[in-house]
Write a protein that holds these residues in place. Structure first.
Motif, mmCIF file in Angstrom:
data_model
loop_
_atom_site.group_PDB
_atom_site.id
_atom_site.type_symbol
_atom_site.label_atom_id
_atom_site.label_comp_id
_atom_site.label_asym_id
_atom_site.label_seq_id
_atom_site.Cartn_x
_atom_site.Cartn_y
_atom_site.Cartn_z
ATOM 1 N N VAL A 60 -6.986 13.662 -10.547
ATOM 2 C CA VAL A 60 -6.596 13.920 -11.928
ATOM 3 C C VAL A 60 -5.093 14.141 -11.975
ATOM 4 N N PHE A 61 -4.458 13.540 -12.966
ATOM 5 C CA PHE A 61 -3.001 13.661 -13.119
ATOM 6 C C PHE A 61 -2.656 14.308 -14.440
ATOM 7 N N TYR A 62 -1.616 15.163 -14.428
ATOM 8 C CA TYR A 62 -0.940 15.573 -15.663
ATOM 9 C C TYR A 62 0.387 14.840 -15.664
ATOM 10 N N GLY A 63 0.483 13.772 -16.425
ATOM 11 C CA GLY A 63 1.690 12.962 -16.351
ATOM 12 C C GLY A 63 1.837 12.405 -14.958
ATOM 13 N N ALA A 64 2.961 12.743 -14.299
ATOM 14 C CA ALA A 64 3.182 12.221 -12.950
ATOM 15 C C ALA A 64 2.662 13.172 -11.879
ATOM 16 N N ILE A 65 2.259 14.363 -12.307
ATOM 17 C CA ILE A 65 1.849 15.369 -11.323
ATOM 18 C C ILE A 65 0.369 15.224 -10.999
ATOM 19 N N GLU A 66 0.072 15.132 -9.727
ATOM 20 C CA GLU A 66 -1.315 14.981 -9.310
ATOM 21 C C GLU A 66 -1.926 16.369 -9.129
ATOM 22 N N ALA A 67 -2.831 16.732 -10.050
ATOM 23 C CA ALA A 67 -3.406 18.078 -10.016
ATOM 24 C C ALA A 67 -4.613 18.131 -9.084
ATOM 25 N N LEU A 68 -5.400 17.078 -9.039
ATOM 26 C CA LEU A 68 -6.520 16.990 -8.098
ATOM 27 C C LEU A 68 -6.300 15.795 -7.190
ATOM 28 N N LYS A 69 -6.331 16.063 -5.881
ATOM 29 C CA LYS A 69 -6.054 14.985 -4.927
ATOM 30 C C LYS A 69 -7.313 14.649 -4.142
ATOM 31 N N GLY A 70 -8.325 14.216 -4.872
ATOM 32 C CA GLY A 70 -9.548 13.817 -4.190
ATOM 33 C C GLY A 70 -10.505 14.960 -3.951
ATOM 34 N N VAL A 71 -10.940 15.597 -5.034
ATOM 35 C CA VAL A 71 -11.883 16.711 -4.914
ATOM 36 C C VAL A 71 -13.314 16.185 -4.941
ATOM 37 N N SER A 72 -14.110 16.607 -3.965
ATOM 38 C CA SER A 72 -15.527 16.290 -3.944
ATOM 39 C C SER A 72 -16.303 17.590 -3.822
ATOM 40 N N LEU A 73 -17.314 17.743 -4.653
ATOM 41 C CA LEU A 73 -18.191 18.909 -4.483
ATOM 42 C C LEU A 73 -19.541 18.635 -5.113
ATOM 43 N N THR A 74 -20.516 19.418 -4.710
ATOM 44 C CA THR A 74 -21.875 19.249 -5.202
ATOM 45 C C THR A 74 -22.424 20.589 -5.663
ATOM 46 N N VAL A 75 -23.115 20.563 -6.780
ATOM 47 C CA VAL A 75 -23.795 21.760 -7.252
ATOM 48 C C VAL A 75 -25.274 21.418 -7.385
ATOM 49 N N GLY A 76 -26.116 22.112 -6.602
ATOM 50 C CA GLY A 76 -27.548 21.838 -6.642
ATOM 51 C C GLY A 76 -28.208 22.521 -7.823
ATOM 52 N N GLU A 77 -29.362 22.006 -8.236
ATOM 53 C CA GLU A 77 -30.078 22.601 -9.358
ATOM 54 C C GLU A 77 -30.450 24.042 -9.048
ATOM 55 N N GLY A 78 -30.124 24.947 -9.960
ATOM 56 C CA GLY A 78 -30.477 26.353 -9.795
ATOM 57 C C GLY A 78 -29.487 27.164 -8.988
ATOM 58 N N GLU A 79 -28.463 26.519 -8.468
ATOM 59 C CA GLU A 79 -27.484 27.227 -7.624
ATOM 60 C C GLU A 79 -26.435 27.971 -8.438
ATOM 61 N N ALA A 139 -12.418 18.383 -15.711
ATOM 62 C CA ALA A 139 -12.819 17.007 -15.393
ATOM 63 C C ALA A 139 -14.344 16.883 -15.449
ATOM 64 N N ALA A 140 -15.044 17.954 -15.063
ATOM 65 C CA ALA A 140 -16.503 17.912 -15.060
ATOM 66 C C ALA A 140 -17.071 17.902 -16.485
ATOM 67 N N SER A 141 -16.387 18.569 -17.412
ATOM 68 C CA SER A 141 -16.940 18.650 -18.770
ATOM 69 C C SER A 141 -16.305 17.652 -19.722
ATOM 70 N N GLY A 142 -15.499 16.741 -19.206
ATOM 71 C CA GLY A 142 -14.971 15.666 -20.046
ATOM 72 C C GLY A 142 -13.722 16.030 -20.811
ATOM 73 N N MET A 143 -13.185 17.236 -20.590
ATOM 74 C CA MET A 143 -11.956 17.595 -21.301
ATOM 75 C C MET A 143 -10.776 16.808 -20.746
ATOM 76 N N LEU A 144 -10.870 16.451 -19.467
ATOM 77 C CA LEU A 144 -9.838 15.624 -18.848
ATOM 78 C C LEU A 144 -10.511 14.386 -18.260
ATOM 79 N N ALA A 145 -9.849 13.259 -18.371
ATOM 80 C CA ALA A 145 -10.391 12.048 -17.763
ATOM 81 C C ALA A 145 -9.752 11.865 -16.388
ATOM 82 N N PRO A 146 -10.549 11.764 -15.334
ATOM 83 C CA PRO A 146 -9.973 11.537 -14.006
ATOM 84 C C PRO A 146 -9.374 10.131 -13.915
ATOM 85 N N ARG A 147 -8.297 9.985 -13.144
ATOM 86 C CA ARG A 147 -7.716 8.647 -12.971
ATOM 87 C C ARG A 147 -8.613 7.819 -12.061
#
Lengths: 307, 262
Positions: B30-49, B67-75
C-alpha cells in the motif's frame, strides 16, 4: 407608520422570506455533505421558473378556470418546477462536481466550477427561452383570500407561504427522521466513517443535490408566479438565499429557514423605510453585522444535527 | 453487489490451527503517494480467533486494517474473505461481506445521539435489528442509559464503547479494532477488553491493532508484529508475551520490572 402599514410590510416580508428559506436549504444541504458553496444553485431556481412556464404552456390553461382547474394548474406548475429544478441539480452534480471529486480537486476549483456552471446555465436559458421576461400563464384569479389586521393576503401570497412551509416541514422530516436523512447527516459529519457503515457517498451526494434542487425549482416557479420568469432571475434571490444560509449557520437546515425568513422581512422593511434602491443593502448589512458577532451564523455550524 | 469477485481455489486458502481462514492478506503493498506504507504484508485470521497486530507508531498497523476494510486500495497483493478476493471493493460495499471496522480515534458521529449512532451502524441492513440493539445495550449498559444523549458529550471511554457498539449493529463476523485503548484510563481499558473477550466468545472474530501490547496479547490467541510496513514476527500470543525481543520493544514496563526483580 401605522400598525396596519407594519402588517402590510410584514406580509410581504414573510412571503419573500419563505422563498429565501426554501432556496437557502439547497445551499446548506450541499454545503453540509461536500463543504461546497454551490453558486450554481441560483440557476436551479431559475430553471424551476422555466419548468413551471413550460409545464403550464404545454397544457394551456383555460381563460376562466374553475377552482378545481386552478388547483390542477398550480400543481402542474409545481411539478414542472420540481422536475426541471431536480434535473438541473442532478446534472450539475454528475456533470460538473463529480468529476472534480474523482480527481480530489481543491475547494477553490469547486468554487470556480460552480461560478462557471452558473454562467453557463443562465446563458443557456437565455439562448433557449429568449432574453426577455416571461409572465407565468394565469392559473387563477389572484383575489384577496383574507385580511390580517386590515392587510389583504392574496392567493399567490398564500400559495407561496403554504407551499414553502410544507416543503420546509418535509425536508426537516427527511433530514432528521428518515434513513436517507441519516445518510446525509452521517456524510456531513464524517464521510469516511459513513462509508464504513455502508453508506454510498456518491448516492447520498446525488440525492442531496436532487432534494435541494426540487425545492429550489419549486421556489423558482412560485417566485415566477409572483413576478415573472427571466434567465437572470436566479442571481439576486440566489445570492440573498446564500446569505440567508450563512446567516443561519451554513450546513444547518433549520438555520437556513430562520436566515431566509429574517432576510425576507428585513428586505421588506428596508424597501418600506429607505426606498427600493436600498432593497438588498439592508439584508446584507444584517448579514455583516451578525457575522461580526457570530462568525458561525445564528445557529452555529452544527451540520448534522438540528436539535 | 458482485464486483468482480473471483472464487479462489479452496486449497490455496490457508487454515489456522484447524480453523478455516476468515481473512487472509497476501503480500499487500500500500502506498501513500510515493511512500510505501505496507511492503508486502501477509497475515491470516481464522474464524473465531482474536488476532493482535502489534508495532510502533507508523509501522503500518492502521494501514493494514484500512486495506482490509476497503478504506485503502492496495497497489498490489490480495485481500481474501473466506477465500473470496475482495480487494478493490469499496468500503461501503465491503460491509455487506460482514466486516465491521472500529476506526482509530473512535470517530462517533458527534452531533448524533447515542441511539442514532447505533442505528447508523445498522445502515447496511434494511432496518436496525432490535436483538442487536439489546445485545449492545447488555454489553454496554452505559449506552442504554445515555441513548438520548448527543455523542460528542460522552467521555472517551463511552465513545469507544459506542464505536464498538455501532460496529456490532452491522452484524459483523469479523471486527477490526484500531487502538481501542487509545487515550483511556487503565480501568476503562480493562473493562473494554473484557467486553471484547465476551464479544469474541459470542462468535465474532477480532483483528485488533494495539499499542498496548500486554493488554492485547492477553486477549489474543495469536499475534503479528509489524515493523516499518512488514511483518517481522508472528506466533501464539503466549509465545510473543514471553519473547525477549517483544518484551524489550513493546512491553517496556514489563522489561523494567524484570530488571528490578533481577
Amino acid at each position: 407608520m401605522s400598525l396596519s402599514d407594519i402588517w402590510d410590510v410584514l406580509v410581504l416580508g414573510v412571503v419573500l422570506g419563505s422563498l429565501y428559506a426554501v432556496i437557502a436549504i439547497g445551499y446548506t444541504l450541499v454545503y453540509g455533505v461536500l463543504q461546497l458553496l454551490n453558486f450554481a444553485h441560483s440557476e436551479v431556481f431559475m430553471a424551476g421558473g422555466f419548468g413551471g412556464v413550460i409545464a403550464l404552456t404545454i397544457f394551456e390553461p383555460a381563460t376562466d378556470p374553475s377552482g378545481l382547474q386552478s388547483a390542477l394548474y398550480v400543481l402542474l406548475g409545481i411539478l414542472g418546477g420540481a422536475l426541471l429544478g431536480g434535473l438541473v441539480a442532478f446534472g450539475l452534480e454528475k456533470g460538473a462536481y463529480r468529476p472534480l471529486r474523482r480527481r480530489h480537486a481543491s475547494r477553490l476549483i469547486f468554487l470556480i466550477t460552480a461560478i462557471g456552471a452558473s454562467f453557463f446555465l443562465y446563458n443557456l436559458a437565455g439562448k433557449m427561452f429568449g432574453r426577455y421576461p416571461m409572465p407565468m400563464p394565469t392559473m387563477y384569479e389572484n383575489k384577496q383570500v383574507f385580511e390580517v389586521f386590515g392587510t389583504s393576503v392574496n392567493v399567490t401570497q398564500l400559495l407561496i407561504v403554504v407551499a414553502a412551509v410544507l416543503m420546509l416541514l418535509t425536508v426537516d422530516f427527511v433530514v432528521n427522521r428518515t434513513k436517507m436523512g441519516s445518510g446525509i447527516r452521517a456524510v456531513a459529519q464524517d464521510p469516511e466513517v459513513a462509508s464504513l457503515m455502508g453508506v454510498d457517498i456518491d448516492k447520498v451526494v446525488s440525492r442531496t443535490f436532487v432534494l435541494g434542487g426540487v425545492m429550489g425549482g419549486v421556489a423558482g416557479f412560485l417566485f415566477g408566479t409572483n413576478l415573472q420568469v427571466e434567465y437572470t432571475m436566479g442571481f439576486l434571490p440566489g445570492i440573498t438565499a446564500f446569505a440567508a444560509a450563512v446567516l443561519g449557520g451554513i450546513g444547518n437546515v433549520r438555520g437556513a429557514m430562520l436566515g431566509g425568513l429574517t432576510l425576507g422581512v428585513v428586505e421588506a422593511f428596508t424597501v418600506e423605510w429607505f426606498g427600493d434602491a436600498w432593497r438588498y443593502a439592508g439584508a446584507f448589512a444584517v448579514l455583516v453585522l451578525v457575522l461580526m458577532f457570530r462568525p458561525t451564523g445564528i445557529l452555529g455550524e452544527r451540520v448534522g444535527r438540528t436539535a | 453487489m458482485n464486483v468482480g469477485v473471483e472464487k479462489e481455489a479452496g486449497a490455496a486458502s490457508g487454515a489456522v490451527d484447524g480453523r478455516p481462514a476468515l481473512l487472509e492478506l497476501r503480500d499487500l503493498h500500500v502506498f501513500y503517494g510515493a511512500i510505501e506504507a505496507l511492503k508486502g504484508v501477509s497475515l491470516t485470521v481464522g474464524e473465531g480467533e482474536v488476532v493482535a497486530l502489534l508495532g510502533a507508531n507508523g509501522a503500518g498497523k492502521s494501514t493494514t486494517l484500512k486495506a482490509a476494510s476497503g478504506m485503502l486500495a492496495p497497489r498490489s497483493g490480495e485481500v481474501l474473505l473466506r477465500g473470496e478476493r475482495v480487494d478493490g471493493i469499496k468500503s461501503h460495499e465491503l460491509v455487506q461481506f460482514g466486516i465491521g471496522h472500529v476506526p482509530e480515534g473512535r470517530r462517533v458521529f458527534a452531533r448524533m445521539t447515542v441511539l442514532e449512532n447505533l442505528k447508523m451502524g445498522a445502515y447496511r441492513l434494511k432496518r436496525p435489528d432490535d436483538a442487536d440493539l439489546d445485545r449492545v445495550f447488555s454489553l454496554f449498559p452505559v449506552l442504554a442509559e445515555r441513548r438520548k444523549q448527543v455523542s460528542g458529550t460522552l467521555s472517551g471511554g463511552e465513545q469507544q464503547m459506542l464505536a464498538i457498539g455501532r460496529a456490532l449493529m452491522g452484524k459483523p463476523e469479523l471486527l477490526l479494532l484500531d487502538e481501542p485503548s487509545m487515550g483511556l484510563a487503565p480501568l476503562i481499558v480493562r473493562q473494554i477488553f473484557e467486553i471484547l473477550k465476551e464479544i469474541n466468545e459470542q462468535g465474532t472474530t477480532l483483528l485488533l491493532v494495539e499499542q498496548n501490547a500486554a493488554q492485547a496479547l492477553r486477549l489474543a490467541h495469536r499475534g503479528y508484529v509489524l515493523e516499518t510496513g512488514a511483518v517481522v514476527m508472528s506466533d501464539e500470543a503466549s509465545a510473543l508475551l514471553s519473547d525477549p525481543r517483544v518484551r524489550a520493544a513493546y512491553l517496556g514496563e514489563v522489561a523494567e520490572q524484570a530488571e528490578e526483580k533481577g
